[in-house]
Scaffold this motif. Structure first.
Motif, short mmCIF file in Angstrom:
data_model
loop_
_atom_site.label_atom_id
_atom_site.label_comp_id
_atom_site.label_asym_id
_atom_site.label_seq_id
_atom_site.Cartn_x
_atom_site.Cartn_y
_atom_site.Cartn_z
N ASP A 150 0.84 -1.20 0.00
CA ASP A 150 0.00 0.00 0.00
C ASP A 150 0.88 1.25 0.00
O ASP A 150 0.63 2.21 -0.75
CB ASP A 150 -0.92 0.02 1.22
CG ASP A 150 -1.77 -1.23 1.33
OD1 ASP A 150 -2.01 -1.87 0.29
OD2 ASP A 150 -2.20 -1.56 2.44
N GLU A 203 -7.01 -11.31 1.63
CA GLU A 203 -8.05 -10.58 2.35
C GLU A 203 -7.68 -9.11 2.47
O GLU A 203 -8.53 -8.22 2.30
CB GLU A 203 -8.24 -11.19 3.74
CG GLU A 203 -9.34 -10.51 4.55
CD GLU A 203 -9.54 -11.16 5.90
OE1 GLU A 203 -10.46 -10.72 6.63
OE2 GLU A 203 -8.79 -12.08 6.25
N HIS A 204 -6.41 -8.83 2.75
CA HIS A 204 -5.96 -7.44 2.89
C HIS A 204 -6.03 -6.70 1.56
O HIS A 204 -6.45 -5.53 1.53
CB HIS A 204 -4.53 -7.41 3.41
CG HIS A 204 -3.96 -6.03 3.51
ND1 HIS A 204 -4.24 -5.18 4.56
CD2 HIS A 204 -3.13 -5.34 2.67
CE1 HIS A 204 -3.62 -4.03 4.37
NE2 HIS A 204 -2.94 -4.09 3.24
N ARG A 205 -5.66 -7.37 0.48
CA ARG A 205 -5.61 -6.71 -0.82
C ARG A 205 -6.97 -6.66 -1.51
O ARG A 205 -7.15 -5.90 -2.47
CB ARG A 205 -4.62 -7.43 -1.73
CG ARG A 205 -3.18 -7.39 -1.26
CD ARG A 205 -2.58 -6.01 -1.35
NE ARG A 205 -2.37 -5.60 -2.74
CZ ARG A 205 -1.85 -4.43 -3.10
NH1 ARG A 205 -1.51 -3.54 -2.18
NH2 ARG A 205 -1.67 -4.13 -4.37
N GLY A 206 -7.92 -7.46 -1.05
CA GLY A 206 -9.23 -7.48 -1.68
C GLY A 206 -9.30 -8.56 -2.74
O GLY A 206 -8.29 -8.98 -3.30
N GLY A 207 -10.52 -8.99 -3.05
CA GLY A 207 -10.71 -10.11 -3.97
C GLY A 207 -10.10 -9.90 -5.34
O GLY A 207 -9.60 -10.84 -5.95
N GLY A 209 -7.50 -8.12 -6.03
CA GLY A 209 -6.09 -7.79 -5.96
C GLY A 209 -5.14 -8.94 -6.15
O GLY A 209 -3.93 -8.74 -6.25
#
Length: 287
Positions: A150, A203-207, A209
């Motif tokens: 990020d 999970e942190h990066r999003g589906g 990602g």
């Protein structure tokens, strides 16, 4: 003991990793000077792999590196340099050195060549994507520091795309156990530890990602999945490149699970633990 004898004690992958670690140290000493030539590169993305050793990262990374507008390193551990604050130009400089060495050496690993004659491996037409196929260390570093990417994206404006290559866990564990000279039980534990890291990263990066690529499907449909991979990282699909991807890959996956005696309780354990991860859905002992 001579260098030749020491090298014979290592498998091809271990020797390459040892040699590359020394070369990478040298690259890092002069990275500021060499990075200047890449400061004007208009990068569409930085592509990093996450996941398990012996799952097919080398093949997928080599196919991506064969694209005329991409350079993908082999076992560079690019996340180490992202965490150190390297700019995209500095990271590109490190990747260029790694890719050129791997290509000059014939891109050989554990008795198999990932070289594609006539392709753009080791060079580029218009550099748009840089990457690194080192999956295990990238997953480890990101699980410990999920905000690192990020921060990289915010500071430099270069999006990061994560690729996760999966393979039937029984084959993956068997091959990894053989290469790490360990037993199936402890390798199974290590395998699912990485699964948990990948799940937390996704999970942190999003589906959207993370792109999950199944090794078996990649071999069965190389043109289609190579085109999907290119689109994901921001590359235009190239017909010649797609044809070359077909020529590199084995037509069918190697079922290494049948080369070692698997105790029934361990087969059941893998099946039970795999249910926790959507990216392992559909994998079984018999498929």
């Amino acid at each position: 003991m001579s260098l030749r004898i020491r090298r014979s004690a290592l498998d091809n992958g271990a020797w390459l990793q040892l040699r590359e670690s020394w070369a990478t140290r040298w690259d890092s000493l002069s990275v500021h000077a060499r990075a200047r030539r890449y400061e004007r590169a208009d990068l569409a993305a930085c592509c990093l792999f996450i996941g398990h050793p012996r799952s097919g990262h080398s093949a997928v990374g080599s196919v991506l590196d064969a694209h005329p507008d991409a350079l993908v390193a082999h076992r560079l551990d690019a996340m180490r340099y992202i965490e150190r604050g390297y700019s995209p130009a500095m990271l590109t400089s490190m990747i260029v050195g790694n890719v050129r060495r791997f290509t000059r050496g014939g891109r050989r690993l554990t008795g198999y060549s990932y070289a594609i004659p006539g392709s753009w491996q080791g060079r580029t037409r218009d550099l748009r994507v840089i990457g690194d196929q080192e999956g295990r260390l990238t997953a480890l570093r990101l699980a410990r520091n999920p905000a690192a990417l990020d921060a990289f994206e915010r500071r430099w404006g270069v999006p990061v795309r994560l690729v996760h290559v999966t393979r039937n866990p029984y084959d993956n564990i068997t091959t990894w156990a053989l290469r790490r000279m360990s037993d199936l039980e402890s390798t199974t534990a290590a395998y699912f530890a990485i699964c948990r890291e990948v799940a937390s990263i996704a999970e942190h990066r999003g589906g959207a990602g993370v792109l999950h690529v199944r090794h078996e499907e990649f071999l069965a449909r190389p043109r289609e999945l190579t085109a999907e991979l290119c689109e994901f990282v921001g590359l235009k699909a190239d017909g010649e490149h797609l044809d070359q991807a077909v020529g590199l890959l084995y037509p069918t996956p190697h079922r290494s699970r049948h080369t070692q005696p698997w105790p029934p309780h361990l087969i059941a354990r893998v099946a039970r633990e795999a249910k926790a991860f959507a990216f392992l859905d559909g994998y079984h002992w018999d498929n």
